[in-house]
Design a protein around this motif. Structure first.
Motif, short mmCIF file in Angstrom:
data_model
loop_
_atom_site.label_atom_id
_atom_site.label_comp_id
_atom_site.label_asym_id
_atom_site.label_seq_id
_atom_site.Cartn_x
_atom_site.Cartn_y
_atom_site.Cartn_z
N LEU A 71 0.83 -1.20 0.00
CA LEU A 71 0.00 0.00 0.00
C LEU A 71 0.87 1.26 0.00
O LEU A 71 0.57 2.23 -0.72
N THR A 72 1.93 1.24 0.79
CA THR A 72 2.85 2.38 0.81
C THR A 72 3.47 2.59 -0.57
O THR A 72 3.53 3.71 -1.07
N SER A 73 3.92 1.50 -1.18
CA SER A 73 4.51 1.57 -2.52
C SER A 73 3.49 2.08 -3.54
O SER A 73 3.81 2.91 -4.39
N LEU A 74 2.27 1.59 -3.44
CA LEU A 74 1.21 2.02 -4.36
C LEU A 74 0.92 3.51 -4.19
O LEU A 74 0.78 4.24 -5.18
N ASN A 75 0.87 3.97 -2.95
CA ASN A 75 0.62 5.40 -2.70
C ASN A 75 1.74 6.26 -3.28
O ASN A 75 1.48 7.30 -3.89
N LEU A 76 3.00 5.84 -3.08
CA LEU A 76 4.13 6.59 -3.64
C LEU A 76 4.06 6.61 -5.17
O LEU A 76 4.28 7.65 -5.80
N THR A 77 3.76 5.47 -5.75
CA THR A 77 3.67 5.38 -7.21
C THR A 77 2.54 6.25 -7.73
O THR A 77 2.69 6.93 -8.75
N THR A 78 1.41 6.26 -7.02
CA THR A 78 0.28 7.09 -7.43
C THR A 78 0.65 8.57 -7.35
O THR A 78 0.32 9.35 -8.25
N GLN A 79 1.35 8.96 -6.29
CA GLN A 79 1.78 10.36 -6.17
C GLN A 79 2.73 10.74 -7.30
O GLN A 79 2.60 11.81 -7.90
N ARG A 80 3.67 9.84 -7.60
CA ARG A 80 4.61 10.12 -8.71
C ARG A 80 3.86 10.23 -10.03
O ARG A 80 4.17 11.10 -10.86
N PHE A 81 2.89 9.35 -10.24
CA PHE A 81 2.10 9.40 -11.46
C PHE A 81 1.37 10.73 -11.58
O PHE A 81 1.36 11.35 -12.65
N MET A 82 0.76 11.17 -10.47
CA MET A 82 0.01 12.43 -10.51
C MET A 82 0.93 13.60 -10.82
O MET A 82 0.56 14.50 -11.59
N ILE A 83 2.14 13.60 -10.26
CA ILE A 83 3.10 14.67 -10.53
C ILE A 83 3.49 14.66 -12.00
O ILE A 83 3.50 15.69 -12.68
N ILE A 84 3.83 13.47 -12.51
CA ILE A 84 4.25 13.35 -13.92
C ILE A 84 3.10 13.69 -14.86
O ILE A 84 3.29 14.34 -15.89
N ASP A 85 1.88 13.28 -14.49
CA ASP A 85 0.72 13.59 -15.32
C ASP A 85 0.48 15.10 -15.37
O ASP A 85 0.18 15.65 -16.43
N ALA A 86 0.65 15.77 -14.22
CA ALA A 86 0.50 17.23 -14.20
C ALA A 86 1.58 17.88 -15.06
O ALA A 86 1.29 18.82 -15.83
N GLU A 87 2.82 17.41 -14.92
CA GLU A 87 3.91 17.95 -15.74
C GLU A 87 3.63 17.71 -17.22
O GLU A 87 3.88 18.59 -18.06
N ASN A 88 3.11 16.55 -17.54
CA ASN A 88 2.79 16.23 -18.93
C ASN A 88 1.70 17.16 -19.47
O ASN A 88 1.78 17.63 -20.61
N SER A 89 0.71 17.47 -18.64
CA SER A 89 -0.35 18.40 -19.07
C SER A 89 0.23 19.78 -19.34
O SER A 89 -0.12 20.43 -20.33
N VAL A 90 1.12 20.24 -18.45
CA VAL A 90 1.75 21.55 -18.65
C VAL A 90 2.57 21.54 -19.93
O VAL A 90 2.49 22.47 -20.75
N LEU A 91 3.36 20.50 -20.13
CA LEU A 91 4.19 20.42 -21.34
C LEU A 91 3.34 20.35 -22.60
O LEU A 91 3.69 20.96 -23.62
N SER A 92 2.23 19.62 -22.54
CA SER A 92 1.34 19.55 -23.71
C SER A 92 0.76 20.92 -24.02
O SER A 92 0.68 21.31 -25.20
N ALA A 93 0.35 21.65 -22.99
CA ALA A 93 -0.19 22.99 -23.20
C ALA A 93 0.88 23.91 -23.78
O ALA A 93 0.62 24.69 -24.71
N GLN A 94 2.10 23.82 -23.25
CA GLN A 94 3.19 24.65 -23.76
C GLN A 94 3.52 24.28 -25.20
O GLN A 94 3.80 25.15 -26.02
N MET A 95 3.49 22.99 -25.51
CA MET A 95 3.76 22.56 -26.88
C MET A 95 2.70 23.13 -27.82
O MET A 95 3.03 23.62 -28.92
N GLY A 96 1.43 23.08 -27.41
CA GLY A 96 0.37 23.65 -28.25
C GLY A 96 0.58 25.13 -28.46
O GLY A 96 0.43 25.64 -29.58
#
Length: 147
Positions: A71-96
């Motif tokens: 559960l701890t590992s899953l929570n950490l992975t989920t947090q990392r995913f959310m951070i990377i997903d947010a960064e990806n959204s920002v980069l996609s907007a900047q690319m557009g």
């Protein structure tokens, strides 16, 4: 002779009675041994059962620990995913945004190329020689993002 047969029958009753007592004592002794054996067997069975319960309790504790780690590992992975997903959204907007800017700049270059003679005819002064920017397409750079 009758008395002798009566005597022999009386003594055999005494012998039978003695044998019956010995037989009863033997049966009682076997019964006690069986009872002791059954008690020992029940004690061993209870010990095996307790050992099995102890092993199951240890296994439950181990599985709970592993579950907590997962559960701890899953929570950490989920947090990392959310951070990377947010960064990806920002980069996609900047690319557009950068793609739109590049498209606009290329349209300006095409317009300048198409109307180059008109500007010269209107006597606009061009501080940069047209050969410099006419043949070079504008490329987006990550440096633009550093506002």
């Amino acid at each position: 002779m009758a008395s002798s047969s009566g005597t022999s029958s009386g003594s055999s009753m005494i012998q039978n009675s003695g044998s019956e007592e010995e037989l009863q004592a033997l049966m009682d002794q076997r019964k006690r041994k069986r009872m002791i054996s059954n008690r020992e067997s029940a004690r061993r069975s209870r010990m095996r059962k307790q050992k099995h319960l102890d092993e199951l309790a240890a296994q439950v504790a181990q599985l709970r620990s592993e579950n907590q780690q997962m559960l701890t590992s899953l929570n950490l992975t989920t947090q990392r995913f959310m951070i990377i997903d947010a960064e990806n959204s920002v980069l996609s907007a900047q690319m557009g945004e950068l793609s739109h800017r590049l498209e606009s700049l290329n349209e300006i270059i095409d317009f300048v190329n198409a109307t180059n003679g008109v500007f010269a005819a209107n006597s606009f002064v061009d501080p940069i020689p047209s050969a410099y920017y006419l043949n070079h397409p504008i490329m987006a750079s990550a440096d633009i993002l550093q506002y």
